[in-house]
Scaffold this active site. Structure first.
Site, PDB file in Angstrom:
ATOM      1  N   ASP A 341       0.848  -1.193   0.000  1.00 25.49           N
ATOM      2  CA  ASP A 341       0.000   0.000   0.000  1.00 25.49           C
ATOM      3  C   ASP A 341       0.892   1.254   0.000  1.00 25.49           C
ATOM      4  O   ASP A 341       2.108   1.158   0.049  1.00 25.49           O
ATOM      5  CB  ASP A 341      -0.943  -0.002   1.217  1.00 25.49           C
ATOM      6  CG  ASP A 341      -0.193   0.002   2.539  1.00 25.49           C
ATOM      7  OD1 ASP A 341       0.887  -0.607   2.621  1.00 25.49           O
ATOM      8  OD2 ASP A 341      -0.679   0.626   3.503  1.00 25.49           O
ATOM      9  N   HIS A 660       1.803  -9.175  -2.957  1.00 27.21           N
ATOM     10  CA  HIS A 660       0.778  -8.135  -3.019  1.00 27.21           C
ATOM     11  C   HIS A 660       1.439  -6.750  -3.017  1.00 27.21           C
ATOM     12  O   HIS A 660       2.089  -6.364  -2.053  1.00 27.21           O
ATOM     13  CB  HIS A 660      -0.134  -8.289  -1.803  1.00 27.21           C
ATOM     14  CG  HIS A 660      -1.208  -7.272  -1.698  1.00 27.21           C
ATOM     15  ND1 HIS A 660      -2.406  -7.372  -2.383  1.00 27.21           N
ATOM     16  CD2 HIS A 660      -1.282  -6.121  -0.997  1.00 27.21           C
ATOM     17  CE1 HIS A 660      -3.170  -6.336  -2.096  1.00 27.21           C
ATOM     18  NE2 HIS A 660      -2.515  -5.563  -1.255  1.00 27.21           N
ATOM     19  N   ASP A 708       1.084 -17.864  -3.477  1.00 28.59           N
ATOM     20  CA  ASP A 708       1.844 -16.807  -4.167  1.00 28.59           C
ATOM     21  C   ASP A 708       0.963 -16.132  -5.207  1.00 28.59           C
ATOM     22  O   ASP A 708       1.148 -16.324  -6.404  1.00 28.59           O
ATOM     23  CB  ASP A 708       3.100 -17.397  -4.818  1.00 28.59           C
ATOM     24  CG  ASP A 708       3.956 -16.309  -5.463  1.00 28.59           C
ATOM     25  OD1 ASP A 708       3.883 -15.152  -5.008  1.00 28.59           O
ATOM     26  OD2 ASP A 708       4.677 -16.611  -6.433  1.00 28.59           O
ATOM     27  N   GLU A 717       2.156 -10.541   1.204  1.00 31.38           N
ATOM     28  CA  GLU A 717       2.532  -9.142   0.990  1.00 31.38           C
ATOM     29  C   GLU A 717       4.043  -9.001   1.164  1.00 31.38           C
ATOM     30  O   GLU A 717       4.729  -9.919   1.604  1.00 31.38           O
ATOM     31  CB  GLU A 717       1.776  -8.227   1.977  1.00 31.38           C
ATOM     32  CG  GLU A 717       1.855  -6.762   1.567  1.00 31.38           C
ATOM     33  CD  GLU A 717       0.714  -5.897   2.114  1.00 31.38           C
ATOM     34  OE1 GLU A 717      -0.231  -6.441   2.698  1.00 31.38           O
ATOM     35  OE2 GLU A 717       0.780  -4.671   1.925  1.00 31.38           O
TER      36      GLU A 717
HETATM   37  O1  9MR Z   1       1.959  -6.770   9.484  1.00 24.10           O
HETATM   38  C1  9MR Z   1       0.753  -6.321  10.076  1.00 24.10           C
HETATM   39  C2  9MR Z   1       0.154  -7.424  10.905  1.00 24.10           C
HETATM   40  O2  9MR Z   1       1.023  -7.746  11.973  1.00 24.10           O
HETATM   41  C3  9MR Z   1      -1.212  -7.003  11.420  1.00 24.10           C
HETATM   42  O3  9MR Z   1      -1.813  -8.085  12.078  1.00 24.10           O
HETATM   43  C4  9MR Z   1      -2.096  -6.524  10.272  1.00 24.10           C
HETATM   44  C5  9MR Z   1      -3.433  -6.000  10.731  1.00 24.10           C
HETATM   45  O4  9MR Z   1      -3.299  -4.866  11.516  1.00 24.10           O
HETATM   46  O5  9MR Z   1      -1.448  -5.483   9.567  1.00 24.10           O
HETATM   47  C6  9MR Z   1      -0.208  -5.859   9.008  1.00 24.10           C
HETATM   48  O6  9MR Z   1       0.359  -4.752   8.423  1.00 24.10           O
HETATM   49  C7  9MR Z   1      -0.184  -4.232   7.227  1.00 24.10           C
HETATM   50  C8  9MR Z   1      -0.513  -2.770   7.485  1.00 24.10           C
HETATM   51  O7  9MR Z   1      -1.555  -2.669   8.406  1.00 24.10           O
HETATM   52  C9  9MR Z   1      -0.798  -2.004   6.209  1.00 24.10           C
HETATM   53  N1  9MR Z   1       0.266  -2.158   5.274  1.00 24.10           N
HETATM   54  C10 9MR Z   1       0.512  -3.542   4.935  1.00 24.10           C
HETATM   55  C11 9MR Z   1       0.899  -4.328   6.164  1.00 24.10           C
HETATM   56  C12 9MR Z   1       1.245  -5.769   5.828  1.00 24.10           C
HETATM   57  O8  9MR Z   1       0.125  -6.505   5.448  1.00 24.10           O
END
Ligand code: 9MR
Length: 736
Positions: A341, A660, A708, A717
């Site tokens: 993102d 992702h 994947d 991601e």
């Molecule tokens: O890595 C993060 C994970 O530990 C959390 O459980 C999750 C939900 O809050 O969010 C993950 O982080 C994401 C972030 O919120 C937005 N950018 C992408 C991150 C990786 O998926």
């Protein structure tokens, strides 16, 4: 409802579906079509088109001329409403479509009304007419469902045609079988000549089997017998292990044969880890916000600067707060995009910066590693040049003097609403907003700015002084506001990174401030912290939300005069011993065994972070068994696993490459690249929060909860905090 809230609901529904499947009678035979006039035999109704398009018949198909110049996929849609969906029921979604060369349509089954939830989506790249078909389980019951083809977001106009649109309920759920190749699982990249060498054999045999190691010419160079290990909890497979550690000659193209299967090829050589040391750090340049990526430095990855206030971007040079949060605007340009993102989050930037600066402090070999970045050759090590890009951003997130909460840090800055894929950073049209300050973000700033003051001092005294002053200010501000927590509900347009426990962040920040200044005020806080005597080495040692172990590791390894240092060091060794014991029991050699076999989001980074603790024990004790533990852990990441794949792009014969991301989105748009070589995928995640993973993996066991595919944001991601331990470990291994 935000994506994150939705994901939580889906997770719950996922579990419910699982339970139902286990108890349910087989699905009834009646397969029911939900789409009306999907073959366009009776004109175009009840399909509709928006965005200035007219849906018309052409050779028995429904076609539209899609206008160019729209920003989002959903700015131009062909759809049909009033679709009935029943939670837990399995649907087959299919259609025939064509489009001007290499345009993609986002095919969605979702909610027709606000908040327009997506239950299932795919974005096939179109060309000549082709048939598309997927099966998924609905997560929600509604009579207001929608089948839609989102075709906007193209700079130039194109033509889209669709036919035989079908959504059939009551179909048998699809069983997804990953292609896992040969049953002999090895580190597909490389074992070290003088390191341990082990493999895992998936087999129904329960007695030892002979194995043969062959060199690249197919000549047998070693033989032995495998060791039966029973059923592995993390994968549900019956397995045996193979130890060929006595063979120590360098080479490439080795294979291992057992039980009639031959492994993928591998090297016995350290060279790959020297490449990985650079590649895993080069990852950060192409994550940079606020600067054009120079194609000469990263062929195939050049792109315009994102978020520097040039339309259609709306930031990040002059960013307001969310309504009611503050009345000032900040210039928060720069930094790294967090992941796939375009958000920038102080807590995740913090742990990433800490780990990379820690790698610099622990692995002196990193100093001379060039990263081909714009600053290369300026006299400062490139790893510090790269991390400086993020540090400057973190400092910009601090509330200026004279404003409410001065000295605190804003938790995050990101889009007002979620955007779709693909979307280059410079094309993101969303307004950007600063979210409230938080104690956790402020302490992340205090910890990393204090650490930076120590690390950068010999290269840039003025910056070091500025960083230290910001760190002190932040720490004082956090003490005055010790319970400002980022809420879980703040997940619209970006992730929440919610964290309501900050004793760990206080401990870590005090540790870094003490290590840099030696001042009593900080050592007093360390000694008084509940974290100081606690066992901080849990199933995962540390991550963005759990930072006590970061403080503990630095107290153990950065020279200092804290009273009771021997116990601090012993606690790190005890933590490492715990991970080694887990690894020894694990037939895939993984130093990670989460409770109830529930693999966490980003499990690959958790495993690598546990290996960082093991490596710290190696530095503290000099004992080989810790080095061997790190090397064995590496094997899992590079292919000695249930899926027989490397989780690092471009490393190993089969590796993750569809992570992702909005801009490394080759899977959706062939003109875009895959993630750069050296990019770590998040890896198996038992909670499979995204609908794509749910459609393929529901009921998965541990290691199998991974796919994947670019749609699987919960298992696949890429992030700045996950590549950091990869870089740390690569630097450690290359430095051995
Ligand atoms: O890595 C993060 C994970 O530990 C959390 O459980 C999750 C939900 O809050 O969010 C993950 O982080 C994401 C972030 O919120 C937005 N950018 C992408 C991150 C990786 O998926």
């Amino acid at each position: 409802m935000s994506l994150w809230e939705r994901s939580r609901i889906l997770a719950v529904v996922g579990t419910a579906a699982l339970i139902t499947t286990a108890l349910a009678v087989p699905a009834s035979a009646a397969e029911v079509e939900q789409v009306v006039n999907g073959g366009f035999d009776d004109g175009t109704a009840p399909f509709w088109a928006n965005g200035g398009m007219t849906l018309a018949l052409d050779d028995g198909r429904g076609c539209v001329d899609v206008p160019g110049g729209t920003a989002n996929k959903w700015d131009a849609i062909v759809g049909q409403n009033d679709i009935d969906l029943v939670a837990g029921e399995s649907y087959r979604f299919s259609f025939d479509a064509s489009g001007s060369a290499a345009k993609s349509a986002r095919a969605v089954v979702g909610l027709a009304v606000d908040p327009y939830d997506t239950y299932f989506e795919q974005s096939p790249v179109l060309g000549d007419t082709a048939h598309y078909e997927w099966t998924f389980a609905a997560s929600t019951t509604t009579a207001q469902g929608q089948v839609a083809f989102q075709v906007g977001g193209s700079p130039d106009p194109w033509r889209f045609c669709v036919d035989n649109v079908s959504l059939v309920g009551g179909v048998p759920p699809e069983t997804y079988e990953p292609d896992t190749g040969p049953r002999v699982r090895v580190n597909q990249v490389a074992y070290l000549p003088d390191g341990p060498k082990a493999a895992t054999l998936v087999t129904s045999a329960t007695t030892p089997l002979p194995w043969t190691l062959r060199d690249k010419n197919g000549r047998s160079v070693a033989t032995g017998r495998s060791v039966p290990r029973g059923v592995d909890v993390s994968s549900g497979q019956n397995v045996q292990t193979i130890d060929f550690g006595r063979y120590s000659r360098k080479g490439t193209g080795f294979t291992l044969t057992a039980d009639g299967e031959t492994s993928r090829p591998f090297a016995i050589d350290a060279a790959a880890y020297e490449r990985l040391r650079a590649d895993s750090l080069k990852f950060y340049y192409t994550q940079r916000s606020g600067i054009a990526i120079d194609d000469a430095l990263r062929p195939g990855y050049g792109r315009p600067a994102g978020h520097i206030g040039v339309a259609p971007n709306q930031g990040d040079t002059d960013v307001p707060c969310q309504a009611g949060v503050c009345d000032y605007r900040l210039d928060v340009r720069g930094g790294w995009y967090d992941a796939g993102d375009h958000g920038k989050y102080v807590v995740n930037g913090g742990i990433s910066v800490w780990e990379l600066l820690n790698a610099y402090e622990r692995s002196p070999g990193l100093r001379k590693v060039g990263l081909a970045i714009p600053e290369s050759g300026n006299g400062t090590p490139d790893v510090l040049n790269e991390v400086r890009w993020e540090l400057d951003f973190l400092l910009r997130m601090q509330v200026p003097a004279g404003k409410p909460y001065a000295g605190m840090a804003h938790h995050k800055i990101h889009d007002q609403a979620w955007t779709g894929l693909p979307l280059l950073p410079n094309l993101d049209p969303q307004p950007r907003e600063l979210h409230p300050v938080s104690t956790a973000a402020t302490l992340n700033l205090a910890a990393t700015a204090a650490q930076a003051a120590r690390v950068y001092k010999r290269y840039d005294r003025a910056f070091a002084a500025r960083a230290l002053s910001a760190a002190r200010t932040a720490y004082t501000a956090a003490k005055a506001n010790p319970a400002l927590f980022a809420p879980e509900s703040d997940g619209i347009g970006g992730g929440p990174y919610n964290d309501a426990k900050v004793s760990d962040d206080f401990y870590w920040a005090a540790a870094e401030l003490f290590l840099t200044t030696g001042e009593k005020q900080y050592s007093a806080d360390i000694l008084a912290s509940p974290e100081h005597k606690a066992d901080v080495f849990g199933a995962g040692a540390f991550d963005w939300g759990n930072t006590a172990a970061a403080g503990r590791l630095d107290l153990a390894l950065v020279p200092n005069r804290l009273p009771g240092l021997a116990a601090v060091k012993a606690s790190v060794v005890a933590g490492a011993d715990k991970y080694l014991a887990i690894q020894k029991q694990h037939p895939y050699g993984v130093p990670y065994a989460p409770a109830n076999n529930m693999w966490d989001w980003g499990s690959n980074s958790t495993i690598l972070n546990n290996m960082v603790v093991i490596a710290a024990a190696h530095e503290l004790t000099g004992r080989d068994r810790y080095r061997d533990g790190v090397l064995t852990g590496l094997d899992y990441i590079f292919g000695r696993n249930a899926l027989n794949m490397s989780y690092v792009t471009g490393y190993g014969e089969v590796s993750s490459h569809n992570q992702h991301s909005r801009w490394y989105a080759k899977q959706l748009d062939p003109s875009l690249p895959n993630p750069p070589v050296g990019t770590l995928s998040g890896g198996p995640n038992s909670s499979i929060q995204d609908p794509y993973a749910q459609s393929k993996l529901t009921g998965c066991v541990g290691q199998f909860c991974y796919i994947d595919d670019i749609q699987s944001w919960s298992t696949n991601e890429l992030t700045i905090n996950w590549n950091a331990p990869l870089a740390w470990i690569a630097a450690y291994v290359a430095g051995l």
